[in-house]
Design a protein around this motif. Structure first.
Motif: not given
Ligand code: CDP
Ligand code: MG
Length: 133
Positions: A110-133
């Protein structure tokens, strides 16, 4: 050239490892396009990890991600998504290979220090989640 979302999780930020981990990304050729240090609400963690909502660890995971400051980053590199997953190592630090971030810094599954997107689809979703203005 791809972009992926990376999170330095609370266990690592709490141990002041965020700068050290950012240096690892930069030394491996990732460009940090965007970054911010934030603390999120549990409701936001629940939305971010919605894909895991039926898993037994979901509630603890969302408590944990919202338990302290995190650093969220957009990383850019050729094959960034896969390259970041390789650099992170296996989900459970016990299984992570030598030289990976989770092997070096992870405390537990659970305390594994980092998260990283697992696919290009999820990368776009996750980038938008935190950085969409
Ligand atoms: O982060 P990763 O993509 O490697 O793993 P995941 O299967 O997508 O799970 C998301 C996160 O849930 C993991 O990084 C762990 O922090 C947590 N997890 C957990 O606490 N217990 C498990 N049995 C599996 C995952
Ligand atoms: Mg995952």
């Amino acid at each position: 050239i791809e972009q992926t979302l990376s999170i330095i999780k609370p266990d690592a930020v709490e141990r002041n490892l965020d700068n050290e981990i950012k240096e690892i990304f930069k030394n491996k050729g990732f460009i940090i396009l965007k970054e911010k240090k934030i603390q999120i609400e549990k409701s936001e963690a629940e939305k971010f990890y919605k894909v895991h909502e039926t898993k037994p660890f979901y509630n603890d995971l969302c408590d944990y991600l919202s338990s302290g400051p995190i650093v969220v980053m957009v990383l850019q590199k050729e094959n960034a998504i896969l390259e970041n997953r390789k650099l992170m190592g296996a989900t459970n630090p016990i299984d992570a290979e030598e030289g990976t971030i989770r092997k070096k810094y992870g405390i537990s599954i659970d305390k594994n220090s980092v998260h990283g997107s697992d696919s290009s689809e999820n990368a776009q979703i996750e980038i938008d989640f935190f950085f969409k203005d």
